[in-house]
Scaffold this motif. Structure first.
Motif, mmCIF file in Angstrom:
data_model
loop_
_atom_site.group_PDB
_atom_site.id
_atom_site.type_symbol
_atom_site.label_atom_id
_atom_site.label_comp_id
_atom_site.label_asym_id
_atom_site.label_seq_id
_atom_site.Cartn_x
_atom_site.Cartn_y
_atom_site.Cartn_z
ATOM 1 N N TRP A 179 0.833 -1.207 0.000
ATOM 2 C CA TRP A 179 0.000 0.000 0.000
ATOM 3 C C TRP A 179 0.861 1.247 0.000
ATOM 4 N N GLU A 180 2.069 1.151 0.605
ATOM 5 C CA GLU A 180 2.920 2.328 0.737
ATOM 6 C C GLU A 180 3.439 2.833 -0.602
ATOM 7 N N ALA A 181 3.671 1.948 -1.542
ATOM 8 C CA ALA A 181 4.114 2.384 -2.875
ATOM 9 C C ALA A 181 2.925 2.984 -3.626
ATOM 10 N N ASP A 182 3.221 3.924 -4.510
ATOM 11 C CA ASP A 182 2.132 4.610 -5.236
ATOM 12 C C ASP A 182 1.718 3.888 -6.514
ATOM 13 N N VAL A 183 2.446 2.849 -6.874
ATOM 14 C CA VAL A 183 2.207 2.219 -8.172
ATOM 15 C C VAL A 183 0.767 1.758 -8.320
ATOM 16 N N HIS A 184 0.222 1.195 -7.244
ATOM 17 C CA HIS A 184 -1.147 0.660 -7.349
ATOM 18 C C HIS A 184 -2.159 1.775 -7.605
ATOM 19 N N LEU A 185 -1.871 2.986 -7.119
ATOM 20 C CA LEU A 185 -2.799 4.101 -7.357
ATOM 21 C C LEU A 185 -2.844 4.449 -8.852
ATOM 22 N N PHE A 186 -1.681 4.454 -9.487
ATOM 23 C CA PHE A 186 -1.650 4.733 -10.930
ATOM 24 C C PHE A 186 -2.367 3.636 -11.711
ATOM 25 N N LEU A 187 -2.124 2.388 -11.323
ATOM 26 C CA LEU A 187 -2.745 1.272 -12.046
ATOM 27 C C LEU A 187 -4.263 1.305 -11.885
ATOM 28 N N LYS A 188 -4.738 1.559 -10.674
ATOM 29 C CA LYS A 188 -6.188 1.573 -10.442
ATOM 30 C C LYS A 188 -6.855 2.710 -11.208
ATOM 31 N N ARG A 189 -6.224 3.891 -11.236
ATOM 32 C CA ARG A 189 -6.816 5.008 -11.984
ATOM 33 C C ARG A 189 -6.827 4.682 -13.482
ATOM 34 N N ALA A 190 -5.742 4.079 -13.953
ATOM 35 C CA ALA A 190 -5.691 3.719 -15.379
ATOM 36 C C ALA A 190 -6.801 2.736 -15.722
ATOM 37 N N TRP A 191 -7.053 1.775 -14.850
ATOM 38 C CA TRP A 191 -8.125 0.814 -15.093
ATOM 39 C C TRP A 191 -9.485 1.517 -15.137
ATOM 40 N N VAL A 192 -9.715 2.412 -14.189
ATOM 41 C CA VAL A 192 -11.003 3.116 -14.163
ATOM 42 C C VAL A 192 -11.193 3.949 -15.434
ATOM 43 N N ARG A 193 -10.139 4.615 -15.881
ATOM 44 C CA ARG A 193 -10.267 5.437 -17.090
ATOM 45 C C ARG A 193 -10.579 4.604 -18.334
ATOM 46 N N THR A 194 -10.149 3.333 -18.330
ATOM 47 C CA THR A 194 -10.446 2.514 -19.513
ATOM 48 C C THR A 194 -11.939 2.288 -19.685
ATOM 49 N N ARG A 195 -12.735 2.546 -18.640
ATOM 50 C CA ARG A 195 -14.186 2.398 -18.748
ATOM 51 C C ARG A 195 -14.876 3.732 -18.996
ATOM 52 N N ARG A 196 -14.117 4.820 -18.985
ATOM 53 C CA ARG A 196 -14.714 6.150 -19.148
ATOM 54 C C ARG A 196 -14.992 6.435 -20.624
ATOM 55 N N ALA A 197 -15.954 7.342 -20.866
ATOM 56 C CA ALA A 197 -16.277 7.781 -22.228
ATOM 57 C C ALA A 197 -16.512 6.589 -23.147
ATOM 58 N N SER A 198 -17.376 5.710 -22.695
ATOM 59 C CA SER A 198 -17.792 4.509 -23.428
ATOM 60 C C SER A 198 -16.752 3.401 -23.449
ATOM 61 N N GLY A 199 -15.597 3.633 -22.896
ATOM 62 C CA GLY A 199 -14.618 2.565 -22.816
ATOM 63 C C GLY A 199 -13.941 2.292 -24.149
ATOM 64 N N GLY A 200 -12.993 1.381 -24.081
ATOM 65 C CA GLY A 200 -12.217 1.088 -25.268
ATOM 66 C C GLY A 200 -12.994 0.356 -26.349
ATOM 67 N N THR A 201 -14.062 -0.347 -25.933
ATOM 68 C CA THR A 201 -14.804 -1.131 -26.925
ATOM 69 C C THR A 201 -15.372 -0.244 -28.020
ATOM 70 N N GLU A 202 -15.954 0.884 -27.622
ATOM 71 C CA GLU A 202 -16.524 1.779 -28.629
ATOM 72 C C GLU A 202 -15.441 2.349 -29.536
ATOM 73 N N SER A 203 -14.275 2.625 -28.970
ATOM 74 C CA SER A 203 -13.173 3.106 -29.811
ATOM 75 C C SER A 203 -12.744 2.038 -30.803
ATOM 76 N N GLU A 204 -12.732 0.786 -30.361
ATOM 77 C CA GLU A 204 -12.388 -0.302 -31.272
ATOM 78 C C GLU A 204 -13.416 -0.407 -32.402
ATOM 79 N N GLU A 205 -14.702 -0.288 -32.032
ATOM 80 C CA GLU A 205 -15.752 -0.381 -33.048
ATOM 81 C C GLU A 205 -15.652 0.772 -34.040
ATOM 82 N N LEU A 206 -15.404 1.979 -33.519
ATOM 83 C CA LEU A 206 -15.304 3.146 -34.399
ATOM 84 C C LEU A 206 -14.125 3.014 -35.346
ATOM 85 N N LEU A 207 -12.998 2.564 -34.800
ATOM 86 C CA LEU A 207 -11.805 2.419 -35.620
ATOM 87 C C LEU A 207 -12.007 1.334 -36.674
ATOM 88 N N ALA A 208 -12.654 0.233 -36.289
ATOM 89 C CA ALA A 208 -12.909 -0.847 -37.243
ATOM 90 C C ALA A 208 -13.833 -0.367 -38.359
#
Length: 349
Positions: free
Chosen positions: A311-340
């Motif tokens: 818990w003392e290291a900050d790495v997990h905070l960056f990883l958790k925020r990155a995971w949460v952002r992957t679900r923001r603004a429709s998530g990566g799935t919609e970007s994949e569909e749009l790009l395809a």
């Protein structure tokens, strides 16, 4: 095409970094984790510095800059792991009174996990918001992975009857098990803002993600990816095992090198998308930035070894925020569909 920053852009980037280093350093980050809540004073400072008004015309009290400059500012926010509904408030500047100045905190309902996850949309920082874009009525709190990103889920609206009235389904309620009564009350149940930009009745169940919101999310991911890459290299240089820095071992070198490659690839894509503002370019940038942030955080955790899992290291905070952002603004799935779809549409050319 070259993406060298101008002197003014470099100065802007450095100015935002210095502001955040002064007002939201590591001690402030850890204090926020211990006592979650939005720092209104910091929010107003961001407003006073022009963070939320970067794209507003000067005639409207804004800074009069463009999308590339906004991307640079949000990259720094992601690097500092700055919490709060930054994107929603930024997009509301000029439309919601007080948003540009940081006096009004704006949250937004986005489809997030809704399309693929069975829910009706996610809202970040609902309880702290003064204004909510979209209809957040009936929202229930979720146990957020990221301690600095409180989440609510809006139930699915299901059309009922020939009259076309809308009812409220509950498919997403399971994800909010344990939700307390009164969730979504307060600011979240108040003013809605229609997608057209004016104040609405809040009848719009879930707002479609704006390409700018997707791009700014990618910019935050890029900032996080760059920061965890720096942390990994710093640790690899100073952590000694078997009589030498761990960075001297080939396996660790490869992790750091791969993280750098992901960051620079994502940076080129994000900066290019900020220039073209093309939806397909933005979708591609978002996917690369998501990969750089999540993959870089995971590699950083591996470079830290056993310390990275504490818990003392900050790495997990960056990883958790990155995971949460992957679900923001429709998530990566919609970007994949749009790009395809964009690739298929150009297949015959």
């Amino acid at each position: 095409m070259r993406f060298q920053l101008t002197d003014d852009q470099r100065a802007l980037k450095q100015g935002v970094r210095e502001l955040l280093a002064r007002r939201f350093d590591r001690e402030a980050l850890r204090a926020a984790v211990r006592r979650p809540g939005l720092d209104r004073g910091l929010w107003r400072e961001l407003g006073a510095a022009g963070f939320f008004a970067l794209r507003l015309p000067e005639a409207q009290g804004g800074v009069g800059l463009g999308l590339p400059e906004a991307v640079l500012a949000f990259e720094e926010a992601g690097r500092a792991l700055l919490p709060g509904p930054l994107t929603a408030t930024f997009l509301a500047a000029g439309r919601v009174p007080g948003a540009a100045e940081g006096e009004t905190v704006v949250a937004a309902v986005d489809r997030g996990a809704g399309a693929g996850g069975g829910g009706g949309g996610l809202v970040e920082w609902l309880a702290e918001a003064d204004v909510v874009c979209g209809d957040a009525s009936g929202a229930v709190p979720l146990r957020s992975l990221d301690p600095l990103t409180p989440l609510h889920r809006v139930p699915v609206r299901v059309a009922t009857g020939a009259a076309g009235g809308a009812g409220t389904g509950d498919r997403g309620a399971g994800a909010g098990a344990g939700a307390g009564a009164g969730a979504g009350a307060g600011a979240g149940a108040g003013v809605g803002l229609g997608s057209g930009g004016g104040f609405g009745s809040g009848s719009e169940p879930v707002s479609e993600p704006e390409p700018v919101a997707v791009l700014l999310t990618a910019a935050e991911q890029l900032g996080t990816a760059g920061r965890v890459g720096e942390l990994a290299v710093q640790h690899a240089r100073t952590r000694v095992q078997f009589g030498q820095p761990v960075g001297g071992f080939q396996a660790v070198k490869h992790l750091c090198a791969e993280a750098l490659v992901r960051v620079e690839t994502a940076r080129a894509a994000v900066y290019a998308a900020a220039v073209t503002a093309d939806p397909a370019d933005i979708a591609a940038a978002r996917l690369l930035a998501d990969e750089a942030a999540v993959g870089g955080s995971r590699d950083c955790l591996q470079v830290y070894g056993g310390m990275g899992f504490t818990w003392e290291a900050d790495v997990h905070l960056f990883l958790k925020r990155a995971w949460v952002r992957t679900r923001r603004a429709s998530g990566g799935t919609e970007s994949e569909e749009l790009l395809a779809a964009d690739l298929l549409s150009g297949a015959g050319r």
